[in-house]
Design a protein around this motif. Structure first.
Motif, PDB file in Angstrom:
ATOM      1  N   SER A 215       0.875  -1.086  -0.211  1.00  0.00           N
ATOM      2  CA  SER A 215      -0.002   0.014   0.006  1.00  0.00           C
ATOM      3  C   SER A 215       0.835   1.182   0.238  1.00  0.00           C
ATOM      4  O   SER A 215       1.833   1.255   0.579  1.00  0.00           O
ATOM      5  N   SER A 216       0.490   2.271  -0.830  1.00  0.00           N
ATOM      6  CA  SER A 216       1.151   3.610  -0.889  1.00  0.00           C
ATOM      7  C   SER A 216       0.678   4.324   0.137  1.00  0.00           C
ATOM      8  O   SER A 216       1.198   5.461   0.495  1.00  0.00           O
ATOM      9  N   ASP A 217      -0.341   4.100   0.899  1.00  0.00           N
ATOM     10  CA  ASP A 217      -1.076   4.972   1.896  1.00  0.00           C
ATOM     11  C   ASP A 217      -0.481   4.676   3.041  1.00  0.00           C
ATOM     12  O   ASP A 217      -0.901   3.200   3.805  1.00  0.00           O
ATOM     13  N   PRO A 218       0.193   5.436   3.766  1.00  0.00           N
ATOM     14  CA  PRO A 218       0.844   4.953   5.114  1.00  0.00           C
ATOM     15  C   PRO A 218      -0.153   4.577   6.111  1.00  0.00           C
ATOM     16  O   PRO A 218       0.045   3.753   7.121  1.00  0.00           O
ATOM     17  N   ARG A 219      -1.432   5.052   6.191  1.00  0.00           N
ATOM     18  CA  ARG A 219      -2.371   4.652   7.023  1.00  0.00           C
ATOM     19  C   ARG A 219      -2.818   3.240   6.659  1.00  0.00           C
ATOM     20  O   ARG A 219      -3.513   2.443   7.753  1.00  0.00           O
ATOM     21  N   LEU A 220      -2.761   2.717   5.679  1.00  0.00           N
ATOM     22  CA  LEU A 220      -2.884   1.236   5.362  1.00  0.00           C
ATOM     23  C   LEU A 220      -1.820   0.122   5.377  1.00  0.00           C
ATOM     24  O   LEU A 220      -1.989  -1.079   5.307  1.00  0.00           O
TER      25      LEU A 220
ATOM     26  N   ASP B  19      -6.463   8.929  11.412  1.00  0.00           N
ATOM     27  CA  ASP B  19      -5.486   9.043  10.278  1.00  0.00           C
ATOM     28  C   ASP B  19      -3.832   8.741  10.852  1.00  0.00           C
ATOM     29  O   ASP B  19      -2.863   9.155  10.106  1.00  0.00           O
ATOM     30  N   PHE B  20      -3.767   7.974  11.797  1.00  0.00           N
ATOM     31  CA  PHE B  20      -2.324   7.579  12.173  1.00  0.00           C
ATOM     32  C   PHE B  20      -1.823   6.769  10.826  1.00  0.00           C
ATOM     33  O   PHE B  20      -2.368   5.972  10.451  1.00  0.00           O
ATOM     34  N   PRO B  21      -0.486   7.169  10.901  1.00  0.00           N
ATOM     35  CA  PRO B  21       0.565   7.831  11.341  1.00  0.00           C
ATOM     36  C   PRO B  21       0.713   9.017  10.855  1.00  0.00           C
ATOM     37  O   PRO B  21       1.981   9.681  11.112  1.00  0.00           O
ATOM     38  N   LEU B  22      -0.170   9.790  10.357  1.00  0.00           N
ATOM     39  CA  LEU B  22       0.017  10.896   9.692  1.00  0.00           C
ATOM     40  C   LEU B  22       0.497  12.338  10.701  1.00  0.00           C
ATOM     41  O   LEU B  22      -0.294  12.329  11.884  1.00  0.00           O
ATOM     42  N   PRO B  23       1.375  13.156  10.078  1.00  0.00           N
ATOM     43  CA  PRO B  23       1.304  14.448  10.978  1.00  0.00           C
ATOM     44  C   PRO B  23       0.097  15.198  11.296  1.00  0.00           C
ATOM     45  O   PRO B  23      -0.820  14.958  10.103  1.00  0.00           O
ATOM     46  N   ILE B  24      -0.100  16.076  11.954  1.00  0.00           N
ATOM     47  CA  ILE B  24      -1.285  16.908  12.211  1.00  0.00           C
ATOM     48  C   ILE B  24      -0.993  18.165  11.796  1.00  0.00           C
ATOM     49  O   ILE B  24      -0.073  18.777  12.673  1.00  0.00           O
ATOM     50  N   PHE B  25      -1.488  18.526  10.912  1.00  0.00           N
ATOM     51  CA  PHE B  25      -1.177  20.124  10.417  1.00  0.00           C
ATOM     52  C   PHE B  25      -2.521  20.719   9.751  1.00  0.00           C
ATOM     53  O   PHE B  25      -3.404  20.058   9.469  1.00  0.00           O
TER      54      PHE B  25
END
Length: 301
Positions: free
Chosen positions: A248-253, A295-301
């Motif tokens: 998966s290219s989506d880090p959440r997956l 939305d882990f592991p994305l940064p929160i911005f």
């Protein structure tokens, strides 16, 4: 088998589904957030104020005039492979299963800044394009455990010592058959384990100064695919980053996120808080989400 479903919040919120896009943060935001995080650092932990004094994980590639600091478990092998190609040291792209050999190449050591700083004045290094990659500490510890300590690797002796410490076992014959659990590795990190570069805070590997952000570009690993293209444009190099080890290219997956959610949700709150305190600067580097965030592991911005 894992009970974690992609996009599911396993914390107390019960939220299902993603809430943020995969558009990366701007560099303006990343630079400011990085500076905010450095303000949390004890001044005694700051590196001396020049590149020549930075550690062996910082490399200078002279043909592309680029400095890269490779923090372990942030995709460093793939970044180095691409940089060696851009610098003219590798003629062809390596297969992703063979990329690890870059660490054994003599030429790589010849680019470590502590080894070569006598060849260049500080002005040359300061004027070079400088970038670093960072990662959510929760997925980094999960990946470090899965990749380095849950099976036979070059860190096998470390795994044995962790089992010996955590379970109070001294019989070598017994120890050779045992592997640490994820919880044992986290407890080891909390108690005494931040000496190993794969498990110590990321900011201790970076070449940092409290007065300034030394990097021209900071890439959260979660957006490596899109941000790497920006980096190659700034370098002026026709190269590309090897694909993710995950389908998966989506880090959440990706598996590292799913494993992190599952494994961390099984740990007691006190242990989680102790780990967070040790890595609080790393979490602040990109204002990283908690493993209970949808939305882990994305940064929160």
């Amino acid at each position: 088998t894992s009970s974690i479903m992609a996009g599911e919040n396993t914390g107390t919120g019960g939220v299902v589904g993603f809430t943020r896009s995969l558009d990366p943060p701007t560099q303006e935001w990343a630079q400011q957030q990085f500076q905010n995080a450095l303000n949390l650092v004890d001044t005694s932990q700051i590196s001396p104020p020049n590149w020549a004094s930075c550690g062996p994980k910082s490399y200078y590639f002279p043909h592309i005039n680029t400095i890269f600091t490779g923090v372990p478990k942030t995709g460093t092998t793939n970044w180095l492979e691409a940089l060696l190609r851009a610098n003219g040291d590798l003629k062809e792209q390596l297969d992703s299963t063979e990329a690890w050999i870059v660490h054994n190449l003599f030429v790589l050591d010849s680019y470590r800044i502590p080894t070569i700083h006598h060849k260049y004045d500080e002005t040359t290094l300061v004027k070079a394009f400088k970038f670093a990659v960072v990662r959510n500490p929760w997925t980094r510890i999960a990946s470090g455990y899965s990749d380095k300590l849950s099976r036979k690797t070059h860190l096998r002796e470390l795994g044995i010592s962790i089992v010996s410490m955590m379970r109070n076992i001294t019989d070598r014959n017994k120890l050779t058959e045992l592997y640490p659990t994820f919880e044992e590795v986290v407890r080891w990190v909390v108690q005494s384990g931040t000496g190993n570069p794969h498990f110590r805070p990321q900011f201790t590997t970076l070449c940092i100064s409290k007065s300034q952000v030394r990097y021209d570009f900071i890439a959260p690993l979660e957006y490596a695919g899109s941000l790497s293209q920006e980096i190659w444009k700034k370098i002026g190099a026709k190269t590309s980053l090897l694909g993710s080890y995950d389908k998966s290219s989506d880090p959440r997956l990706q598996k590292s996120a799913q494993y992190a959610r599952e494994w961390l949700s099984e740990l007691d709150k006190e242990l989680i808080e102790k780990f967070y305190e040790i890595f609080r600067v790393d979490f602040a580097l990109m204002n990283y989400s908690n493993f209970t965030d949808p939305d882990f592991p994305l940064p929160i911005f």
